[in-house]
Write a protein that holds these residues in place. Structure first.
Motif, mmCIF file in Angstrom:
data_model
loop_
_atom_site.group_PDB
_atom_site.id
_atom_site.type_symbol
_atom_site.label_atom_id
_atom_site.label_comp_id
_atom_site.label_asym_id
_atom_site.label_seq_id
_atom_site.Cartn_x
_atom_site.Cartn_y
_atom_site.Cartn_z
ATOM 1 N N UNK A 108 0.853 -1.196 0.000
ATOM 2 C CA UNK A 108 0.000 0.000 0.000
ATOM 3 C C UNK A 108 0.886 1.242 0.000
ATOM 4 N N UNK A 109 0.494 2.236 -0.778
ATOM 5 C CA UNK A 109 1.222 3.510 -0.780
ATOM 6 C C UNK A 109 0.871 4.327 0.456
ATOM 7 N N UNK A 110 -0.370 4.232 0.877
ATOM 8 C CA UNK A 110 -0.810 4.919 2.092
ATOM 9 C C UNK A 110 -2.122 4.300 2.558
ATOM 10 N N UNK A 111 -2.465 4.570 3.818
ATOM 11 C CA UNK A 111 -3.726 4.142 4.398
ATOM 12 C C UNK A 111 -4.517 5.384 4.785
ATOM 13 N N UNK A 112 -5.799 5.371 4.498
ATOM 14 C CA UNK A 112 -6.657 6.496 4.832
ATOM 15 C C UNK A 112 -7.748 6.031 5.785
ATOM 16 N N UNK A 113 -8.129 6.913 6.695
ATOM 17 C CA UNK A 113 -9.192 6.587 7.642
ATOM 18 C C UNK A 113 -10.503 6.381 6.903
ATOM 19 N N UNK A 114 -11.275 5.388 7.377
ATOM 20 C CA UNK A 114 -12.579 5.088 6.777
ATOM 21 C C UNK A 114 -13.609 5.023 7.901
#
Length: 330
Positions: free
Chosen positions: A79-85
């Motif tokens: 993953x390049x980045x993780x975003x809040x969901x």
């Protein structure tokens, strides 16, 4: 100019990566994600050092740095980045973008380049044993190892020092030092050349010197640990007051380390099996297995089991040691 200067100073003061973790109770923690393993997320913060968070207590999280994501029943995904969901979810952004339940994630590990510059790590453990009964015995032992990697080269240095006195008289005095130089040709294959020397004042063989070389294979080396196997052809020289002896051996060496329970514990194993090219000795085993508890970023409590074994002429001689000590790591 003032605005540009202020932005520049803020960028310098900010951490390289900004990761955020939202908890189920509404709290929010910021820092750097070290790894997720064994149901524990290790987060390095500026205000409390490294903290461990139960994975089940996390509502969602975000990370601006690349991470290897291990899902239940799947291989690692980059993953390049993780975003809040939403609650209990996280948005994985990379080659493809999708929302993933946190319950399906079993491991998060920052990818480490297999051939990177300026990596320095090591450990130094000490053990002291003092007995005061019919005989006064003072024994201390010091073991250490360190490795430096830069580009395709890796330097490995390890040593051991042991000293013991009984009723004021020295009864044990020995030391051992080994240096290995590795040259990587691919991400996994490397060639090793090394030299080892040990001296013992109270043994019949007072000095031993080993020079060897051979191929090695690195299975993995990341934030969770490492696993190397090395096969070598060696030249051994033994020196004593009676006579000197030189012969060749073939050896197989194992180097294993694994972090457990969110980096709090570290299990490690080092073993070398040598097969001498002479009739008198079948094999020589030198091994150690240990567990370290990381009190903080540098202090360690260690439990170590050593097994040294020699087989020859139908007999097996074994020497076992159990050591408890304190140490430092970096």
């Amino acid at each position: 100019m003032r605005v540009l200067l202020a932005c520049f100073l803020i960028a310098l003061a900010a951490p390289a990566w900004a990761d955020t973790v939202w908890l189920n109770n509404g709290d929010r923690l910021s820092g750097e994600i070290i790894l997720l393993d064994g149901g524990k997320l290790a987060l390095k913060t500026r205000y409390a050092g490294q903290v461990l968070i139960d994975w089940k207590d996390i509502d969602t999280l975000s990370s601006d740095k690349p991470l290897l994501v291990r899902r239940s029943g799947f291989d690692n995904e980059h993953s390049e980045r993780l975003a809040a969901a939403g609650s209990g979810m996280v948005r994985v952004q990379g080659v493809r973008e999708y929302t993933l339940p946190l319950a399906q994630i079993t491991r998060l590990v920052p990818p480490r380049p297999l051939l990177e510059d300026n990596v320095w790590e090591g450990n130094l453990d000490a053990k002291l044993d003092m007995k005061r009964n019919q005989n006064d015995v003072d024994e201390w032992k010091l073991k250490g190892n360190t490795r430096v990697e830069h580009g395709r080269w890796r330097h490995v240095l390890s040593g051991e020092l042991e000293h013991e006195t009984k009723n004021g008289r020295k009864v044990e005095d020995n030391w051992e030092l080994e240096y290995d130089l590795d040259r990587f040709f691919t991400q996994h294959w490397f060639w090793r050349g090394g030299i080892e020397q040990s001296e013992d004042e109270f043994e019949s063989i007072q000095r031993q010197r080993i020079v060897g070389t051979g191929p090695g294979y690195r299975f993995w080396d990341d934030e969770l640990g490492r696993f190397d196997l090395i096969a070598q052809f060696n030249r051994v020289r033994l020196e004593s007051d009676v006579d000197d002896l030189a012969f060749n051996t073939t050896s197989l060496e194992l180097d294993y380390k694994r972090l457990l329970w969110g980096t709090r514990f570290e299990f490690y194993a080092n073993a070398e099996l040598q097969v001498p090219h002479i009739d008198e000795i079948d094999y020589v085993l030198d091994s150690e297995f240990g567990l370290r508890y990381r009190v903080n970023q540098w202090a360690r409590l260690s439990l170590l089991y050593e097994l040294d074994q020699v087989r020859g002429q139908g007999r097996t001689v074994a020497d076992r040691h159990y050591l408890i000590g304190i140490g430092v790591g970096w």
